[in-house]
Design an enzyme around this catalytic site. Structure first.
Site, PDB file in Angstrom:
ATOM      1  N   GLY A 177      23.626  85.546 -85.715  1.00 28.96           N
ATOM      2  CA  GLY A 177      23.085  84.461 -84.915  1.00 28.96           C
ATOM      3  C   GLY A 177      23.561  84.527 -83.474  1.00 28.96           C
ATOM      4  N   MET A 183      22.031  68.077 -78.720  1.00 25.24           N
ATOM      5  CA  MET A 183      21.508  68.184 -77.353  1.00 25.24           C
ATOM      6  C   MET A 183      21.752  69.581 -76.805  1.00 25.24           C
ATOM      7  SD  MET A 183      22.602  64.581 -75.532  1.00 25.24           S
ATOM      8  CE  MET A 183      21.998  65.195 -73.954  1.00 25.24           C
ATOM      9  N   GLY A 184      20.729  70.126 -76.168  1.00 26.02           N
ATOM     10  CA  GLY A 184      20.857  71.440 -75.555  1.00 26.02           C
ATOM     11  C   GLY A 184      20.691  72.594 -76.529  1.00 26.02           C
ATOM     12  N   GLN A 185      20.332  72.283 -77.782  1.00 30.16           N
ATOM     13  CA  GLN A 185      20.189  73.345 -78.776  1.00 30.16           C
ATOM     14  C   GLN A 185      18.914  73.196 -79.612  1.00 30.16           C
ATOM     15  OE1 GLN A 185      23.852  73.680 -81.143  1.00 30.16           O
ATOM     16  NE2 GLN A 185      24.474  75.342 -79.801  1.00 30.16           N
ATOM     17  N   TYR A 228      18.324  76.581 -81.288  1.00 32.95           N
ATOM     18  CA  TYR A 228      19.322  76.887 -82.326  1.00 32.95           C
ATOM     19  C   TYR A 228      19.163  75.958 -83.531  1.00 32.95           C
ATOM     20  CZ  TYR A 228      23.995  77.730 -84.303  1.00 32.95           C
ATOM     21  OH  TYR A 228      25.055  78.037 -85.139  1.00 32.95           O
TER      22      TYR A 228
END
Length: 240
Positions: A84, A142-144, A147
């Site tokens: 990953g 937040m921000g992923q 992912y």
């Protein structure tokens, strides 16, 4: 019973810990890596486990890589999809490349690798498929968006594969770690790390070996009645 186990992204961090625990359980373990030659060489030198390089986001490379491993070591009966990457950023600023690269490496790779081993497992009526998801695949972060989407996708993928292959003696399960004491987390600024740990009810980071032991259980003969499950190892930070 000793088996051939293949761990993607297995030369560092959680992947290396998983490989070590599986080796301690008596399995022949091979790991993959994509870019860090020095880390791979050090891993093999220190553990004796072979590391092979290919891009798990490339379907043909996975077919060829698995074929090479099976020719050298025997049929793969345990597959751990651990590889990953992160390309963090708020969605309104995220580029298509940042989205695509994470989905390709973190989710498409699970299809590529599973597709390369599944027919052999079905023919032998045995297989253990284990995906490494994340706390953020369950709760988001937040921000992923990229992912979290990939890690959530692994859970749906696994449940489907579990249903399709249960009668063939193949199990498929997920381990979803929370914040774990690895090089990546160690690089987080101390003030930020303190805030993260304050949100974990047990009051500490997870240990990579704890993740490895959970994987080893799913890989074992004794776990033959466990399939389609997701085991959350996050110290109580996210409960489902």
């Amino acid at each position: 019973m000793p088996r051939v186990a293949l761990v993607t992204g297995g030369t560092r961090g959680i992947g290396a810990a998983i490989a070590s625990v599986l080796k301690d359980a008596g399995h022949q373990v091979i790991v993959t890596y994509q870019g860090n030659e020095d880390a791979a060489a050090a891993f093999t030198r220190n553990t004796g486990m072979p590391a092979q390089r290919w891009d798990v986001g490339d379907f043909e490379a996975c077919q060829e890589g698995v074929a090479s491993i099976e020719q050298q070591y025997g049929s793969v009966d345990i597959l751990v999809n651990n590889a990953g990457i992160t390309r963090d950023g708020m969605l309104h600023k995220m580029t298509s490349d940042e989205w695509d690269s994470v989905i390709r490496t973190n989710l498409t790779s699970a299809f590529n690798m599973t597709r390369a081993v599944i027919n052999g497992m079905r023919e032998r009526s045995f297989g253990r498929l284990i995906q490494i998801s994340s706390i953020n695949g369950g709760k988001g972060q937040m921000g992923q968006a990229n992912y979290a989407a990939a890690k959530a996708g692994l859970i749906g993928f696994t449940k489907s594969v579990a249903q399709e292959n249960a009668r063939k003696g193949i199990t498929a399960n997920v381990v979803a770690p929370g914040y774990t004491d690895t090089e990546m987390v160690a690089a987080v600024p101390e003030a930020v790390l303190e805030k993260i740990i304050a949100q974990i009810p047990v009051g500490r980071l997870g240990q990579a070996a704890e993740i490895g032991k959970a994987v080893a259980y799913f890989a074992s003969e004794e776990a033959g009645f466990v399939t389609g499950a997701t085991l959350h190892l996050n110290g109580g930070q996210y409960m489902t």
